[in-house]
Every structure is written in C-alpha cells, then in structure tokens.
Design a protein around this motif. Structure first.
Motif, PDB file in Angstrom:
ATOM      1  N   ASN A 112       0.979  -1.367  -0.029  1.00  0.00           N
ATOM      2  CA  ASN A 112       0.191   0.031   0.327  1.00  0.00           C
ATOM      3  C   ASN A 112       0.867   1.419   0.346  1.00  0.00           C
ATOM      4  OD1 ASN A 112      -2.712  -1.481   0.136  1.00  0.00           O
ATOM      5  ND2 ASN A 112      -2.282  -1.638   2.130  1.00  0.00           N
ATOM      6  N   THR A 171       3.479   1.710  -1.761  1.00  0.00           N
ATOM      7  CA  THR A 171       4.205   1.286  -2.331  1.00  0.00           C
ATOM      8  C   THR A 171       3.275   2.156  -3.244  1.00  0.00           C
ATOM      9  OG1 THR A 171       5.797  -0.248  -2.775  1.00  0.00           O
ATOM     10  CG2 THR A 171       5.264   0.644  -4.432  1.00  0.00           C
ATOM     11  N   PHE A 172       2.041   1.603  -3.544  1.00  0.00           N
ATOM     12  CA  PHE A 172       0.882   2.441  -3.896  1.00  0.00           C
ATOM     13  C   PHE A 172       1.172   3.540  -3.461  1.00  0.00           C
ATOM     14  CE2 PHE A 172      -2.871   3.519  -4.834  1.00  0.00           C
ATOM     15  CZ  PHE A 172      -3.450   3.041  -6.592  1.00  0.00           C
ATOM     16  N   VAL A 173       0.712   4.811  -2.551  1.00  0.00           N
ATOM     17  CA  VAL A 173       0.283   5.503  -2.538  1.00  0.00           C
ATOM     18  C   VAL A 173       2.222   7.054  -3.162  1.00  0.00           C
ATOM     19  CG1 VAL A 173       0.505   7.500  -0.513  1.00  0.00           C
ATOM     20  CG2 VAL A 173      -0.161   5.357  -0.070  1.00  0.00           C
ATOM     21  N   TYR A 174       3.177   6.130  -2.949  1.00  0.00           N
ATOM     22  CA  TYR A 174       4.118   7.027  -3.504  1.00  0.00           C
ATOM     23  C   TYR A 174       4.310   6.595  -4.666  1.00  0.00           C
ATOM     24  CZ  TYR A 174       8.527   7.275  -4.099  1.00  0.00           C
ATOM     25  OH  TYR A 174      10.182   8.815  -4.476  1.00  0.00           O
ATOM     26  N   LEU A 175       4.035   5.868  -5.824  1.00  0.00           N
ATOM     27  CA  LEU A 175       3.911   5.356  -6.696  1.00  0.00           C
ATOM     28  C   LEU A 175       2.775   6.598  -7.456  1.00  0.00           C
ATOM     29  CD1 LEU A 175       4.801   2.559  -7.742  1.00  0.00           C
ATOM     30  CD2 LEU A 175       5.731   3.823  -8.243  1.00  0.00           C
ATOM     31  N   HIS A 176       1.942   6.658  -7.013  1.00  0.00           N
ATOM     32  CA  HIS A 176       0.319   7.652  -7.625  1.00  0.00           C
ATOM     33  C   HIS A 176      -0.113   8.687  -6.905  1.00  0.00           C
ATOM     34  CE1 HIS A 176      -0.372   3.242  -8.870  1.00  0.00           C
ATOM     35  NE2 HIS A 176      -0.136   3.797  -9.860  1.00  0.00           N
ATOM     36  N   TRP A 177       0.614   9.124  -5.191  1.00  0.00           N
ATOM     37  CA  TRP A 177       0.331   9.866  -5.026  1.00  0.00           C
ATOM     38  C   TRP A 177       1.619  10.886  -4.026  1.00  0.00           C
ATOM     39  CZ3 TRP A 177       1.864  13.044  -0.327  1.00  0.00           C
ATOM     40  CH2 TRP A 177       1.155  14.446   0.019  1.00  0.00           C
ATOM     41  N   ARG A 200       4.923  10.697  -5.527  1.00  0.00           N
ATOM     42  CA  ARG A 200       5.445  10.908  -7.129  1.00  0.00           C
ATOM     43  C   ARG A 200       5.746  11.719  -8.070  1.00  0.00           C
ATOM     44  NH1 ARG A 200       8.176   7.098 -11.608  1.00  0.00           N
ATOM     45  NH2 ARG A 200      10.325   7.716 -11.253  1.00  0.00           N
ATOM     46  N   PRO A 201       4.371  11.435  -8.231  1.00  0.00           N
ATOM     47  CA  PRO A 201       3.432  13.362  -8.713  1.00  0.00           C
ATOM     48  C   PRO A 201       3.443  14.734  -8.354  1.00  0.00           C
ATOM     49  CG  PRO A 201       2.095  11.201  -9.039  1.00  0.00           C
ATOM     50  CD  PRO A 201       2.846  10.961  -7.764  1.00  0.00           C
ATOM     51  N   ARG A 202       3.190  14.738  -6.842  1.00  0.00           N
ATOM     52  CA  ARG A 202       3.259  15.621  -6.554  1.00  0.00           C
ATOM     53  C   ARG A 202       4.745  16.485  -6.054  1.00  0.00           C
ATOM     54  NH1 ARG A 202      -1.119  12.985  -5.463  1.00  0.00           N
ATOM     55  NH2 ARG A 202      -3.565  14.225  -6.346  1.00  0.00           N
TER      56      ARG A 202
END
Length: 179
Positions: A161, A163-169, A171-173
């Motif tokens: 979870n 990793t998912f947050v890092y990739l989708h929240w 990292r983009p911001r």
C-alpha cells in the motif's frame, strides 16, 4: 533524474534508515517497528534509483547499524530481514502461484528472524533474549513467532500500500518537482 539527485536521495534515505534504527535506543520494545519503518524508506530508492542502488543503500545502512546502533537486536532485524525485504518483494510477487508466493515470503521471514536471533544469542552472546521469555519459556517464543508472522502479513500489505501511495500520490506531486 540527475545523478547528483540520485546520490542525494540515496544519502538522505540511508541517513533516515539509520536514524530510525537508532531510535530503538529511545523507545523500548521497538526492535521490530523501527527497522521495519527503515525498510519502508528504501521504497523511494528502489523506485527512483533502481534495485541495485537500493542494495547499496541497504548494505551501507546494514554495516553502519551493526557498528553504531547500541540495540543489536534492532540492527540485526534490519540486516536480517527488513532492510532487504522491500527490495526482493517485487521478485517474490512475480511467482505465478499466489500460494507458493506466500510460502516463499513466510519461509523467508521465519528463516530470517530465527537466524537473526540465533546470531544474536550464539554469535554475539546476547542471551538476555532467552531470559525475556519468562515463565512460559519455549511456549512464549513460539507465541512470539506466531505473532511475528501475523505482523509480517500486515507489514507485507503495508509495503504494498505504501508503494502504491508513493507511486500514485507522492511521486507525481513531490518527486516530479525534483526531476
């Protein structure tokens, strides 16, 4: 990402990992929690710099933690499992059969934890770990191992979870501003 940024990220993550492992000195009963958090920090290195750089950061933190962290149990938990688990988790999840994947994950966890404690007791001579088992003796060690497996299952889900947050929240911001 520029090479200087990659090196800086590796250094910052290594420092944060070492700080977290060192925090076990100030907070009792955190010999698993802080090394587990330190392992999670490596997710950023894996994603941004690749697994080979994450292995280098892990190795640096492992060596330094064994040298300077007074709570050797915490250092061994990082070295023996939590430090490299986020790095190899991706490879374990490529196993096509889910049951075999979890057998490998739990097998690795149990071998690593038991091995770390055997090193702690018989190589480093820190046998206070055996004294902490109290009146229940061998049954408390078994109960702790079972509890450890439950906590590992939760940790595995947490790493996924995060990793998912890092990739989708995150990292983009945040990370896109650094690139």
């Amino acid at each position: 990402m520029k090479k200087s940024t990659q090196v800086a990220l590796g250094g910052v993550c290594a420092s944060l990992c070492l700080f977290l492992i060192f925090m076990t000195c100030m907070f009792p009963f955190t010999q698993f929690a802080f090394p587990a958090l330190a392992g999670i920090v490596l997710i950023a290195v894996i994603i941004e710099n690749g697994a080979s750089t994450a292995v280098l950061v892990y190795a640096a933190v492992a060596i330094l933690s064994l040298i300077i962290v007074p709570v050797k149990e915490a250092a061994l938990m990082f070295v023996g499992f939590f430090g490299y688990y986020p790095i190899i988790k991706v490879k374990l999840e490529r196993i096509p059969w889910r049951v075999l994947e979890y057998i490998c994950k739990f097998g690795l966890f149990n071998v690593a934890v038991i091995g770390s404690y055997l090193i702690l007791i018989y190589v480093l001579g820190i046998d206070e770990v055996l004294d902490s088992s109290g009146a229940f003796g061998q049954y408390s060690i078994l109960a702790l191992l079972i509890l450890g497996n439950v906590m590992f299952f939760i940790y595995d889900i947490a790493v996924t979870n995060i990793t998912f947050v890092y990739l989708h929240w995150f990292r983009p911001r945040i990370m896109r501003k650094i690139h």
